[in-house]
Design a protein around this motif. Structure first.
Motif, PDB file in Angstrom:
ATOM      1  N   UNK A 242      43.549  29.032  35.634  1.00 30.93           N
ATOM      2  CA  UNK A 242      42.478  28.352  36.625  1.00 30.93           C
ATOM      3  C   UNK A 242      42.896  27.795  37.708  1.00 30.93           C
TER       4      UNK A 242
ATOM      5  N   UNK B 197      39.211  34.769  47.200  1.00 33.97           N
ATOM      6  CA  UNK B 197      37.663  34.246  47.447  1.00 33.97           C
ATOM      7  C   UNK B 197      36.963  34.680  46.175  1.00 33.97           C
ATOM      8  N   UNK B 198      37.231  35.778  45.559  1.00 30.55           N
ATOM      9  CA  UNK B 198      36.505  36.367  44.590  1.00 30.55           C
ATOM     10  C   UNK B 198      37.034  36.887  43.217  1.00 30.55           C
TER      11      UNK B 198
ATOM     12  N   UNK C  93      38.594  24.982  45.148  1.00 25.61           N
ATOM     13  CA  UNK C  93      37.998  26.235  44.608  1.00 25.61           C
ATOM     14  C   UNK C  93      37.089  27.056  45.018  1.00 25.61           C
ATOM     15  N   UNK C  94      37.514  28.138  45.152  1.00 27.71           N
ATOM     16  CA  UNK C  94      36.586  29.241  45.793  1.00 27.71           C
ATOM     17  C   UNK C  94      36.146  30.065  44.604  1.00 27.71           C
ATOM     18  N   UNK C  95      37.176  30.098  43.545  1.00 30.56           N
ATOM     19  CA  UNK C  95      36.968  31.172  42.455  1.00 30.56           C
ATOM     20  C   UNK C  95      37.458  30.517  41.173  1.00 30.56           C
ATOM     21  N   UNK C  96      37.190  30.673  40.073  1.00 32.32           N
ATOM     22  CA  UNK C  96      37.804  29.900  38.979  1.00 32.32           C
ATOM     23  C   UNK C  96      39.274  30.264  38.614  1.00 32.32           C
ATOM     24  N   UNK C  97      39.635  31.390  39.023  1.00 31.96           N
ATOM     25  CA  UNK C  97      41.040  31.914  38.577  1.00 31.96           C
ATOM     26  C   UNK C  97      41.993  32.145  40.080  1.00 31.96           C
TER      27      UNK C  97
END
Lengths: 392, 79
Positions: free
Chosen positions: B31, B8-9, B38-42
């Motif tokens: 990525x 999530x983060x 996508x919830x988060x870039x990574x």
């Protein structure tokens, strides 16, 4: 070159304003980030961005360990303690309408001003708890001011004027409302632990006891206390939504962080850990003690540093009778090369409480890099100024 | 086989990074692939058995595990 007048040796006794010098490791870390990493943490997927995110995470982790909490995602970065205090105060008080808040008379304007503003705006009674003539706040008096309408309690952990410590633990243990601790003067140079308290919010700066660069600070918020962010914007998460994320730390960290500063702050914390906070405290307190003992006997000098040394930090205020503190501080700088801070130190409540308002005091604040020789020089200067002023 | 662990983060990805590194798991932070929401870039990419990695990461609470190209293999509780 725009700067001038920086030649000659300076004895820096203004660590309560910002610590100086910083360990070399701090600037090495800033430079390493700037030259070898440089990327925006968590915003992109490339290796430099991942490395920047790691660095920010490691600093969050180090701060959580320092505060004695396990949830490093509840450490929020801000640009300084003032911004952190504003997020917390607004978050706790906006829309409340009525009730009261309790604060100590030692609060810095970073807390006092936003408190005053939001109390007036929300029709909240602001109850300011006074201190003893030596600048000590009795936790029992704070508790006596708390009632069923209290929204929050604000505790200045150590006064930036008088160096006295208020044990927030003796307050937080007996109230259920949030206790906001301003640890600006203590974190890194005085033992600190949130421990098991679920109602303690901590506001801190990175550039004083933690030895990081200016532009770093933050707060810790325990689970169960919900606040609105001060600003909203890009977080690198939930990008498809135009709503601010509800989760921490993203909720409060819109926009690119000061990663240069955070890199330095992490190095500062590591330096402190390697030296040991107890050792740093012992060193600063020994210097302050030495200074107080020597200047207390100077005729015409009033030193505001009585009381229990186990509840003090290395901050000492004094006045030379008949001399304006601003003038004394200027003489110390121009004639002796000693850097101090004069005036009200952004803490008018504290000066009112000790009867030094509105002229203030001259403040000497010791740091990890000060030596006994610095103290001897400062004592000699105060003696000369004091004896000169009083015709000895 | 490539498995993508989605969080999530960013701070969760970093916690996963810390845990996997400590446990000598072979992984990369990459990525989130475009085909995965996508919830988060990574996210975490690993070629090790996903169940084993998921067990190590249970306290970080991933929200999903994808088998590269073959879709969702596990979905967490995102409440």
């Amino acid at each position: 070159m725009g700067e001038r007048g920086l030649s000659g040796k300076v004895i820096y006794l203004d660590n309560a304003a910002t610590s100086f010098p910083k360990p070399k490791e701090v600037w090495d870390a800033v430079l390493n980030y700037a030259c070898s990493i440089g990327a925006n943490p968590g915003r992109s997927g490339h290796r430099l961005s991942v490395e920047a995110a790691r660095l920010v995470f490691n600093c969050r982790r180090a701060l959580a360990e320092l505060l004695g909490v396990s949830a490093c995602d509840r450490i929020i970065f801000t640009k300084n303690a003032t911004e952190a205090a504003n997020v917390v105060i607004r978050g706790l008080l906006e829309g409340v309408g009525g009730g009261n808040v309790v604060a100590t008379c030692l609060e810095h304007n970073a807390v006092a001003r936003p408190l005053k503003y939001w109390c007036r705006r929300e029709d909240i009674e602001l109850r300011v708890v006074s201190c003893s003539p030596s600048g000590e706040v009795n936790p029992k008096k704070v508790l006596e001011a708390v009632d069923e309408s209290t929204i929050a309690v604000f505790v200045n952990h150590a006064s930036n004027v008088f160096g006295t410590v208020t044990p927030f633990e003796d307050i937080a243990a007996f109230v259920s409302v949030p206790v906001v601790v301003d640890a600006t003067q203590t974190l890194g140079s005085y033992p600190f632990s949130v421990g098991d308290f679920s109602n303690v919010i901590v506001v801190f700066t990175g550039h004083k006891g933690l030895l990081g660069p200016q532009g770093t600070g933050g707060f810790y918020i325990p689970e169960g206390i919900e606040l609105d962010p001060l600003i909203r914007g890009g977080t690198g998460s939930n990008s498809e939504s135009d709503e601010q994320p509800s989760f921490l730390p993203d909720r409060f960290e819109s926009g690119t962080l000061n990663v240069h500063g955070i890199a330095g702050l992490l190095a500062g914390i590591r330096w402190i850990k390697s030296r040991g906070i107890e050792n740093i405290r012992k060193h600063e307190l020994e210097l302050a003690c030495l200074f107080v003992e020597a200047v207390s006997s100077v005729k015409g000098v009033d030193v505001y540093a009585s009381g229990d040394w186990s509840r003090r930090i290395g901050v000492v205020s004094l006045n030379v009778r008949g001399r304006d503190p601003g003038v004394v501080s200027h003489i110390l700088d121009s004639e002796y090369g000693i850097a101090t801070r004069a005036g009200l130190h952004c803490a008018p409540w504290a000066h009112r409480a000790l009867g030094t308002y509105p002229v203030g005091t001259v403040r000497f604040s010791f740091g990890p890099f000060n030596t006994e020789s610095d103290v001897e020089e400062a004592v000699r200067a105060v003696k000369n100024i004091g004896e000169g002023a009083n015709g000895c | 086989m490539k498995f993508y662990f989605i969080f999530r983060r960013t701070v969760d990805v970093m916690m996963a990074d810390e845990l996997l590194s400590k446990n000598n798991v072979s992984y990369k932070i990459v990525p989130v692939p475009k085909e995965i929401s996508s919830e988060c870039g990574l996210c975490v990419l690993t070629e090790e058995p996903w169940e084993k990695v998921l067990f190590l990461l249970k306290e970080v609470k991933p929200i999903a595990v994808y088998n590269g190209g073959k879709g969702l293999v596990w979905k967490g509780d995102i409440s």
